[in-house]
Scaffold this active site. Structure first.
Site, mmCIF file in Angstrom:
data_model
loop_
_atom_site.group_PDB
_atom_site.id
_atom_site.type_symbol
_atom_site.label_atom_id
_atom_site.label_comp_id
_atom_site.label_asym_id
_atom_site.label_seq_id
_atom_site.Cartn_x
_atom_site.Cartn_y
_atom_site.Cartn_z
ATOM 1 N N HIS A 159 0.766 -1.257 0.067
ATOM 2 C CA HIS A 159 -0.083 -0.168 0.125
ATOM 3 C C HIS A 159 0.667 1.360 -0.055
ATOM 4 O O HIS A 159 2.315 1.102 -0.180
ATOM 5 C CB HIS A 159 -0.935 0.198 1.106
ATOM 6 C CG HIS A 159 -0.312 -0.131 2.624
ATOM 7 N ND1 HIS A 159 0.767 0.641 2.816
ATOM 8 C CD2 HIS A 159 -0.255 -1.200 3.438
ATOM 9 C CE1 HIS A 159 1.148 0.114 4.216
ATOM 10 N NE2 HIS A 159 0.568 -1.027 4.353
ATOM 11 N N HIS B 255 3.831 1.514 2.326
ATOM 12 C CA HIS B 255 5.337 0.801 1.725
ATOM 13 C C HIS B 255 6.003 1.606 0.604
ATOM 14 O O HIS B 255 7.176 1.643 0.575
ATOM 15 C CB HIS B 255 5.071 -0.586 0.971
ATOM 16 C CG HIS B 255 4.298 -1.654 1.812
ATOM 17 N ND1 HIS B 255 3.043 -1.914 1.847
ATOM 18 C CD2 HIS B 255 4.781 -2.446 3.164
ATOM 19 C CE1 HIS B 255 2.839 -2.970 2.798
ATOM 20 N NE2 HIS B 255 3.914 -3.160 3.515
ATOM 21 N N LYS C 282 4.520 3.090 11.854
ATOM 22 C CA LYS C 282 3.206 2.153 12.159
ATOM 23 C C LYS C 282 3.572 1.182 13.400
ATOM 24 O O LYS C 282 2.994 0.994 14.382
ATOM 25 C CB LYS C 282 2.171 1.889 11.353
ATOM 26 C CG LYS C 282 1.071 1.304 11.676
ATOM 27 C CD LYS C 282 -0.072 0.940 10.943
ATOM 28 C CE LYS C 282 0.329 -0.302 10.043
ATOM 29 N NZ LYS C 282 0.220 -1.500 10.917
ATOM 30 N N SER D 127 -1.686 -3.498 5.395
ATOM 31 C CA SER D 127 -2.198 -4.660 4.775
ATOM 32 C C SER D 127 -3.437 -5.157 5.085
ATOM 33 O O SER D 127 -4.278 -5.772 4.518
ATOM 34 C CB SER D 127 -1.279 -5.797 4.559
ATOM 35 O OG SER D 127 0.071 -5.046 3.889
ATOM 36 N N ARG D 128 -3.481 -5.391 6.478
ATOM 37 C CA ARG D 128 -4.801 -6.153 7.060
ATOM 38 C C ARG D 128 -6.075 -5.283 7.300
ATOM 39 O O ARG D 128 -7.203 -5.695 7.429
ATOM 40 C CB ARG D 128 -4.330 -6.391 8.753
ATOM 41 C CG ARG D 128 -3.361 -7.150 8.927
ATOM 42 C CD ARG D 128 -3.169 -7.668 10.126
ATOM 43 N NE ARG D 128 -2.432 -8.776 10.511
ATOM 44 C CZ ARG D 128 -1.031 -8.701 10.600
ATOM 45 N NH1 ARG D 128 -0.596 -7.569 10.928
ATOM 46 N NH2 ARG D 128 -0.607 -10.039 10.737
#
Ligand code: PAF
Length: 294
Positions: free
Chosen positions: A43, A46, A158, A195-196
């Protein structure tokens, strides 16, 4: 046309041996090596790490490996989102020079008997509810450091605890790599990119914005003179409980340098939280610096 040129440019490698040959060749050309370790399902967070890594004479390696060692037995290793084709395209467009995507047999060709473990820093926050997680992270990142031999490595803030742990691991074990943290990238409504996030139901997705809202409120309160760490934690917990169905794993205010507990807010402070929405566990944080007491 331009896209075609870019698509041609990025190398995709699955074998450690091949990766090492390419890195040696790049070194001979005088390049420095930057590493962006990921588990894929990329995303903008990254991609921002790739942006930070860019520079003259820098060869950017992105690793993409969903590391089984860092998932607990009841966690989402098999369900973790994967889409190599999409990731490769995004990495290429972002300017990655080499995508290293080994399979599990390449990274762990035999049962693992040697691990990198880290004390104290790994026993708090996410380490409490995810025993063994940071041992898995440190072990795979240590292997990546040995494989890639990068000069600089980039992590998102994060995962602040992960960043701190890896920085300390690199210092303790003399890995010759500079560990760099890049700021959290957020969706327009403030939710930290992860990603989650794709696991969230539409209702939970909407509710999850409370995490950033409560952290912003905490920062505001501190700016207005609140110095009681317990009161900040209490305020955040109340806001999350009142405004969402999220189940709080932890909300903690700690020293941002060594993760020790704090009563009074002073110096560089980490406000960190982990909250479950359904089966999805989200983390977020804010680092606030209080220069002097008001
Ligand atoms: O943050 C992640 O994506 C992972 O923990 C990492 C650092 C790539 C190690 O598997």
């Amino acid at each position: 046309m331009q896209v075609e040129r870019m698509l041609w440019r990025m190398q995709k490698v699955t074998q450690i041996r091949e990766l090492r040959q390419i890195i040696r060749a790049q070194r001979r050309l005088g390049k420095s090596i930057a590493l962006v370790p990921t588990m894929g399902y990329l995303h903008r967070g990254h991609l921002s790490l790739v942006e930070h890594a860019k520079g003259d004479g820098v060869f950017i390696v992105m690793s993409l490996f969903v590391n089984p060692l860092q998932f607990g037995v009841k966690e989402d290793f098999s369900k973790y989102p994967r889409d190599l084709e999409r990731d490769a395209e995004m990495a290429e467009k972002a300017g990655v020079d080499l995508l290293f995507h080994p399979d599990v047999a390449e990274m762990y060709p035999q049962p693992v008997l040697s691990y990198i473990d880290i004390d104290e820093l790994a026993g708090v926050l996410c380490g409490t509810s995810r025993p063994g997680h940071f041992r898995g992270v440190c072990t795979v990142v240590g292997k990546l450091f040995n494989i890639v031999q990068a000069d600089k490595v980039y992590f998102g803030q994060k995962d602040y605890q992960q960043y701190l742990i890896i920085k300390r691991m690199a210092e303790d074990l003399n890995f010759a790599v500079e560990v760099i943290a890049a700021p959290i990238i957020r969706e327009d409504d403030g939710l930290a990119m992860s990603s989650r996030n794709v696991y969230l139901s539409p209702v939970h997705r909407k509710e999850a914005v409370v995490l950033n809202r409560s952290l912003e409120k905490a920062e505001l309160d501190i700016g207005n003179g609140q110095r009681n760490a317990r009161m900040i934690g209490k305020m955040i917990k109340e806001q999350i409980t009142q405004e969402s169905s999220g189940q709080i794993d932890y909300v903690e205010v700690r020293n941002a340098e060594d993760l020790t507990e704090l009563e009074e807010i002073k110096g560089k402070v980490l406000i960190a939280l982990a909250v479950r929405f359904g089966t999805t566990r989200l983390i977020d944080n804010k680092v606030v610096e209080v220069k002097e007491n008001v």
